[in-house]
Design a protein around this motif. Structure first.
Motif, PDB file in Angstrom:
ATOM      1  N   ALA A  73      -7.639  -5.584   2.416  1.00  0.00           N
ATOM      2  CA  ALA A  73      -6.632  -6.460   3.021  1.00  0.00           C
ATOM      3  C   ALA A  73      -5.453  -6.649   2.084  1.00  0.00           C
ATOM      4  O   ALA A  73      -4.285  -6.597   2.499  1.00  0.00           O
ATOM      5  N   ARG A  74      -5.745  -6.850   0.807  1.00  0.00           N
ATOM      6  CA  ARG A  74      -4.687  -7.052  -0.183  1.00  0.00           C
ATOM      7  C   ARG A  74      -3.990  -5.731  -0.520  1.00  0.00           C
ATOM      8  O   ARG A  74      -2.764  -5.669  -0.643  1.00  0.00           O
ATOM      9  N   SER A  75      -4.775  -4.686  -0.654  1.00  0.00           N
ATOM     10  CA  SER A  75      -4.208  -3.385  -1.012  1.00  0.00           C
ATOM     11  C   SER A  75      -3.337  -2.828   0.108  1.00  0.00           C
ATOM     12  O   SER A  75      -2.342  -2.150  -0.155  1.00  0.00           O
ATOM     13  N   HIS A  76      -3.703  -3.111   1.340  1.00  0.00           N
ATOM     14  CA  HIS A  76      -2.908  -2.649   2.477  1.00  0.00           C
ATOM     15  C   HIS A  76      -1.477  -3.190   2.388  1.00  0.00           C
ATOM     16  O   HIS A  76      -0.508  -2.467   2.623  1.00  0.00           O
ATOM     17  N   LEU A  77      -1.363  -4.436   1.998  1.00  0.00           N
ATOM     18  CA  LEU A  77      -0.046  -5.047   1.831  1.00  0.00           C
ATOM     19  C   LEU A  77       0.676  -4.496   0.612  1.00  0.00           C
ATOM     20  O   LEU A  77       1.843  -4.121   0.665  1.00  0.00           O
ATOM     21  N   GLY A  78      -0.034  -4.451  -0.519  1.00  0.00           N
ATOM     22  CA  GLY A  78       0.593  -4.031  -1.765  1.00  0.00           C
ATOM     23  C   GLY A  78       1.024  -2.584  -1.760  1.00  0.00           C
ATOM     24  O   GLY A  78       2.118  -2.244  -2.240  1.00  0.00           O
ATOM     25  N   TRP A  79       0.190  -1.715  -1.206  1.00  0.00           N
ATOM     26  CA  TRP A  79       0.540  -0.291  -1.238  1.00  0.00           C
ATOM     27  C   TRP A  79       1.706   0.020  -0.328  1.00  0.00           C
ATOM     28  O   TRP A  79       2.498   0.924  -0.608  1.00  0.00           O
ATOM     29  N   ARG A 125      -5.144   8.265  -8.889  1.00  0.00           N
ATOM     30  CA  ARG A 125      -3.910   7.948  -8.167  1.00  0.00           C
ATOM     31  C   ARG A 125      -4.232   7.083  -6.958  1.00  0.00           C
ATOM     32  O   ARG A 125      -5.129   7.399  -6.175  1.00  0.00           O
ATOM     33  N   ILE A 126      -3.479   6.018  -6.784  1.00  0.00           N
ATOM     34  CA  ILE A 126      -3.699   5.094  -5.682  1.00  0.00           C
ATOM     35  C   ILE A 126      -3.404   5.759  -4.338  1.00  0.00           C
ATOM     36  O   ILE A 126      -3.836   5.277  -3.277  1.00  0.00           O
ATOM     37  N   ALA A 127      -2.695   6.879  -4.336  1.00  0.00           N
ATOM     38  CA  ALA A 127      -2.358   7.587  -3.098  1.00  0.00           C
ATOM     39  C   ALA A 127      -3.501   8.447  -2.582  1.00  0.00           C
ATOM     40  O   ALA A 127      -3.372   9.080  -1.534  1.00  0.00           O
ATOM     41  N   ASP A 128      -4.627   8.469  -3.300  1.00  0.00           N
ATOM     42  CA  ASP A 128      -5.793   9.250  -2.892  1.00  0.00           C
ATOM     43  C   ASP A 128      -6.949   8.317  -2.532  1.00  0.00           C
ATOM     44  O   ASP A 128      -7.113   7.251  -3.138  1.00  0.00           O
ATOM     45  N   VAL A 129      -7.754   8.739  -1.586  1.00  0.00           N
ATOM     46  CA  VAL A 129      -8.905   7.952  -1.123  1.00  0.00           C
ATOM     47  C   VAL A 129     -10.140   8.843  -1.158  1.00  0.00           C
ATOM     48  O   VAL A 129     -10.062  10.044  -0.859  1.00  0.00           O
ATOM     49  N   VAL A 130     -11.293   8.274  -1.535  1.00  0.00           N
ATOM     50  CA  VAL A 130     -12.539   9.031  -1.580  1.00  0.00           C
ATOM     51  C   VAL A 130     -13.635   8.266  -0.839  1.00  0.00           C
ATOM     52  O   VAL A 130     -13.662   7.029  -0.856  1.00  0.00           O
ATOM     53  N   GLU A 142      -2.584   8.506   5.310  1.00  0.00           N
ATOM     54  CA  GLU A 142      -3.386   8.630   6.523  1.00  0.00           C
ATOM     55  C   GLU A 142      -4.193   7.362   6.773  1.00  0.00           C
ATOM     56  O   GLU A 142      -4.246   6.837   7.896  1.00  0.00           O
ATOM     57  N   LEU A 143      -4.833   6.845   5.718  1.00  0.00           N
ATOM     58  CA  LEU A 143      -5.608   5.620   5.857  1.00  0.00           C
ATOM     59  C   LEU A 143      -4.705   4.437   6.190  1.00  0.00           C
ATOM     60  O   LEU A 143      -5.096   3.551   6.965  1.00  0.00           O
ATOM     61  N   GLN A 144      -3.516   4.427   5.634  1.00  0.00           N
ATOM     62  CA  GLN A 144      -2.588   3.336   5.923  1.00  0.00           C
ATOM     63  C   GLN A 144      -2.309   3.243   7.424  1.00  0.00           C
ATOM     64  O   GLN A 144      -2.225   2.146   7.991  1.00  0.00           O
ATOM     65  N   GLY A 145      -2.178   4.395   8.078  1.00  0.00           N
ATOM     66  CA  GLY A 145      -1.976   4.409   9.508  1.00  0.00           C
ATOM     67  C   GLY A 145      -3.174   3.835  10.257  1.00  0.00           C
ATOM     68  O   GLY A 145      -3.008   3.090  11.244  1.00  0.00           O
ATOM     69  N   ARG A 146      -4.366   4.159   9.807  1.00  0.00           N
ATOM     70  CA  ARG A 146      -5.575   3.631  10.442  1.00  0.00           C
ATOM     71  C   ARG A 146      -5.701   2.124  10.208  1.00  0.00           C
ATOM     72  O   ARG A 146      -6.135   1.379  11.109  1.00  0.00           O
ATOM     73  N   LEU A 147      -5.333   1.668   9.020  1.00  0.00           N
ATOM     74  CA  LEU A 147      -5.366   0.233   8.733  1.00  0.00           C
ATOM     75  C   LEU A 147      -4.361  -0.518   9.601  1.00  0.00           C
ATOM     76  O   LEU A 147      -4.643  -1.610  10.104  1.00  0.00           O
ATOM     77  N   ASP A 148      -3.176   0.064   9.781  1.00  0.00           N
ATOM     78  CA  ASP A 148      -2.166  -0.546  10.649  1.00  0.00           C
ATOM     79  C   ASP A 148      -2.702  -0.699  12.064  1.00  0.00           C
ATOM     80  O   ASP A 148      -2.543  -1.742  12.706  1.00  0.00           O
ATOM     81  N   ASP A 168      -1.712  -4.239  -5.457  1.00  0.00           N
ATOM     82  CA  ASP A 168      -2.415  -5.455  -5.052  1.00  0.00           C
ATOM     83  C   ASP A 168      -1.385  -6.526  -4.715  1.00  0.00           C
ATOM     84  O   ASP A 168      -0.212  -6.409  -5.052  1.00  0.00           O
ATOM     85  N   VAL A 169      -1.831  -7.589  -4.014  1.00  0.00           N
ATOM     86  CA  VAL A 169      -0.971  -8.740  -3.764  1.00  0.00           C
ATOM     87  C   VAL A 169      -1.780 -10.008  -3.979  1.00  0.00           C
ATOM     88  O   VAL A 169      -3.005  -9.991  -4.047  1.00  0.00           O
ATOM     89  N   ASP A 170      -1.073 -11.124  -4.078  1.00  0.00           N
ATOM     90  CA  ASP A 170      -1.705 -12.426  -4.244  1.00  0.00           C
ATOM     91  C   ASP A 170      -2.011 -12.986  -2.856  1.00  0.00           C
ATOM     92  O   ASP A 170      -1.135 -13.526  -2.188  1.00  0.00           O
ATOM     93  N   LEU A 171      -3.247 -12.824  -2.418  1.00  0.00           N
ATOM     94  CA  LEU A 171      -3.641 -13.257  -1.076  1.00  0.00           C
ATOM     95  C   LEU A 171      -5.123 -13.626  -1.084  1.00  0.00           C
ATOM     96  O   LEU A 171      -5.964 -12.842  -1.523  1.00  0.00           O
ATOM     97  N   GLU A 172      -5.439 -14.822  -0.607  1.00  0.00           N
ATOM     98  CA  GLU A 172      -6.827 -15.291  -0.593  1.00  0.00           C
ATOM     99  C   GLU A 172      -7.475 -15.178   0.784  1.00  0.00           C
ATOM    100  O   GLU A 172      -8.664 -14.915   0.895  1.00  0.00           O
ATOM    101  N   GLU A 173      -6.710 -15.419   1.839  1.00  0.00           N
ATOM    102  CA  GLU A 173      -7.280 -15.406   3.190  1.00  0.00           C
ATOM    103  C   GLU A 173      -7.328 -13.981   3.736  1.00  0.00           C
ATOM    104  O   GLU A 173      -6.316 -13.428   4.160  1.00  0.00           O
TER     105      GLU A 173
END
Length: 279
Positions: A73-79, A125-130, A142-148, A168-173
């Motif tokens: 949730a936080r990484s989706h915003l930050g990235w 690299r943060i641009a890669d997912v495993v 690609e994952l960003q599109g699925r998260l959206d 990352d971002v500062d987000l608790e909820e």
């Protein structure tokens, strides 16, 4: 055209001139950290004014669905913001310098975008997912599109969240955030970066050690730019170089763990120093 030494105006005075003179016309291994990317708008971990933070560890990430929901949730915003950042003058200067090896602790991919060739991304690299189950790798875009698609309106709703390092971002909820599974096996997806609590893959470390060791016979030097050297993943190369008698120059805003091992220690901006050093 190479900048003159006098173009760098710092409180370090002649030390800056001496450090530049030491580094020029030598084979170099360069180690970079988060401080190099601050001029690109990406906050660092431990520089002056940086907020205290506790990054998620690998153990936390694999502990359960709630932890992964919080991370993504936080990484989706930050990235979504980090990928808009571009290389700064320091990245471009290092690409022009083309050191024997560029070792970066950063996961933002800006060295690659600047054109650096001989590079080890120590932490990935943060641009890669495993996928942690089947080990399939894929792109973060690609994952960003699925998260959206799975979380419509999330980016707009939390647009004011403060950006932190590593996407990352500062987000608790984060309750209710939907995390997609691997499309190949349904397994757990993780950014392909080294979390706290994980080890840097051995082949990366060995390549870096070999480059640092080769500086001895080549009469080279190790340059550290923008790293506090707090974590051992980077500090070990400084310690190894110093033990072998290789000159070490550290350029960083604020104290570092390797200060006592440095031939020259400069509290100056990375972009300014590297631009003065570049051809």
């Amino acid at each position: 055209m190479r900048r003159t030494l006098d173009d760098v105006q710092t409180s370090a005075g002649s030390t800056t001139t001496d450090a530049l003179a030491l580094l020029r016309d030598r084979p170099l291994v360069v180690l970079t950290g988060a401080g190099l990317s601050t001029d690109s708008g990406i906050p660092d971990y431990r520089g002056p004014g940086s907020p205290a933070r506790t990054p998620m560890t690998y153990g936390e990430f694999v502990s359960g669905e709630a932890a992964r929901q919080r991370y993504w949730a936080r990484s989706h915003l930050g990235w979504s913001r980090m990928r808009a950042a571009g290389p700064n003058a320091g990245h471009l200067a290092l690409a022009a310098l083309d050191p024997t090896l560029l070792i970066t602790q950063n996961v933002d991919g800006l060295h690659e975008r600047a054109g650096s060739r001989r590079l080890v991304a120590l932490h990935g690299r943060i641009a890669d997912v495993v996928c942690l189950d089947c080990r399939t790798t894929s792109g973060r875009a690609e994952l960003q599109g699925r998260l959206d698609a799975a979380n419509p309106g999330w980016l707009a709703e939390h647009a004011a969240a403060e950006v932190r390092p590593d996407g990352d971002v500062d987000l608790e909820e984060t309750a209710g955030f939907v995390v997609p599974a691997c499309e190949v096996c349904g397994g757990v997806l993780k950014p392909d970066v080294v979390f706290f609590g994980e080890n840097v893959p051995a082949p990366r470390v060995e390549r870096c050690y070999a480059a640092v060791d080769a500086l001895v016979d080549a009469g080279g030097a190790l340059l550290v730019a923008g790293s506090s050297l707090t974590v051992m993943s980077g500090f070990r190369f400084v310690r190894r170089a110093a033990k072998a008698g290789t000159p070490v120059v550290i350029v960083n805003r604020g104290e570092t763990r390797g200060d006592e091992l440095a031939t020259y220690r400069l509290d100056v901006g990375c972009s300014e120093f590297l631009s003065a050093l570049a051809p």
